[in-house]
Design an enzyme around this catalytic site. Structure first.
Site, PDB file in Angstrom:
ATOM      1  N   CYS A  68      -4.181   2.893  -2.986  1.00 50.13           N
ATOM      2  CA  CYS A  68      -3.488   3.760  -2.048  1.00 50.13           C
ATOM      3  C   CYS A  68      -2.907   4.951  -2.798  1.00 50.13           C
ATOM      4  O   CYS A  68      -2.375   4.765  -3.890  1.00 50.13           O
ATOM      5  CB  CYS A  68      -2.378   2.978  -1.364  1.00 50.13           C
ATOM      6  SG  CYS A  68      -1.510   3.909  -0.091  1.00 50.13           S
ATOM      7  N   PRO A  69      -3.056   6.134  -2.268  1.00 45.58           N
ATOM      8  CA  PRO A  69      -3.494   6.544  -0.938  1.00 45.58           C
ATOM      9  C   PRO A  69      -4.957   6.993  -0.878  1.00 45.58           C
ATOM     10  O   PRO A  69      -5.379   7.531   0.142  1.00 45.58           O
ATOM     11  CB  PRO A  69      -2.574   7.714  -0.627  1.00 45.58           C
ATOM     12  CG  PRO A  69      -2.430   8.400  -1.945  1.00 45.58           C
ATOM     13  CD  PRO A  69      -2.400   7.275  -2.962  1.00 45.58           C
TER      14      PRO A  69
END
Length: 133
Positions: A68-69
């Site tokens: 992430c992201p």
């Protein structure tokens, strides 16, 4: 729909990171693969039963090996390239990807219509997103 400040801040953060990638001219590649009849990678376990056979996947994004992201950014970038009503398949290995996609899509017009969580090592999760509006 009531949006609390934490989730609004999360979506704003994702947008900001995406804009930083664009502004700094860092390459954020989206890998598209031709659609095959056997698009399900080995080791996936169906969590949601849906009409997979009737879904026509338009594009596939491989975000495996990223955290992430990046899977969210790659999916958001790919959603801009497909038409309303088409399906985007995202492959991700980040264990938090399911929660991340659910949180992001609460604030976008798109819909997570199916997901499968990998059961083997290396883990590969599969998400199918329907583009709306």
């Amino acid at each position: 729909m009531r949006i609390n400040s934490t989730t609004r801040d999360f979506v704003t953060l994702i947008d900001l990171v995406f804009d930083l990638f664009i502004a700094s001219k860092i390459s954020l590649s989206v890998d598209f693969y031709p659609i095959r009849s056997d698009t399900t990678p080995l080791g996936l376990h169906r969590i949601i039963t849906s009409m997979t056979d009737s879904l026509s996947i338009t594009a596939t994004v491989d975000a495996t090996g990223t955290r992430c992201p990046i899977p969210l950014l790659k999916a958001k970038q790919a959603l801009k390239t497909i038409e309303v009503g088409q399906y985007l398949e995202v492959l991700a290995s980040d264990p938090s990807a399911l929660g991340d996609f659910q949180a992001m899509l609460k604030h976008l017009p798109h819909e997570l219509v199916e997901y499968e969580l990998g059961t083997e090592v290396p883990r590969v999760d599969r998400f199918v997103i329907l583009k709306n509006e």
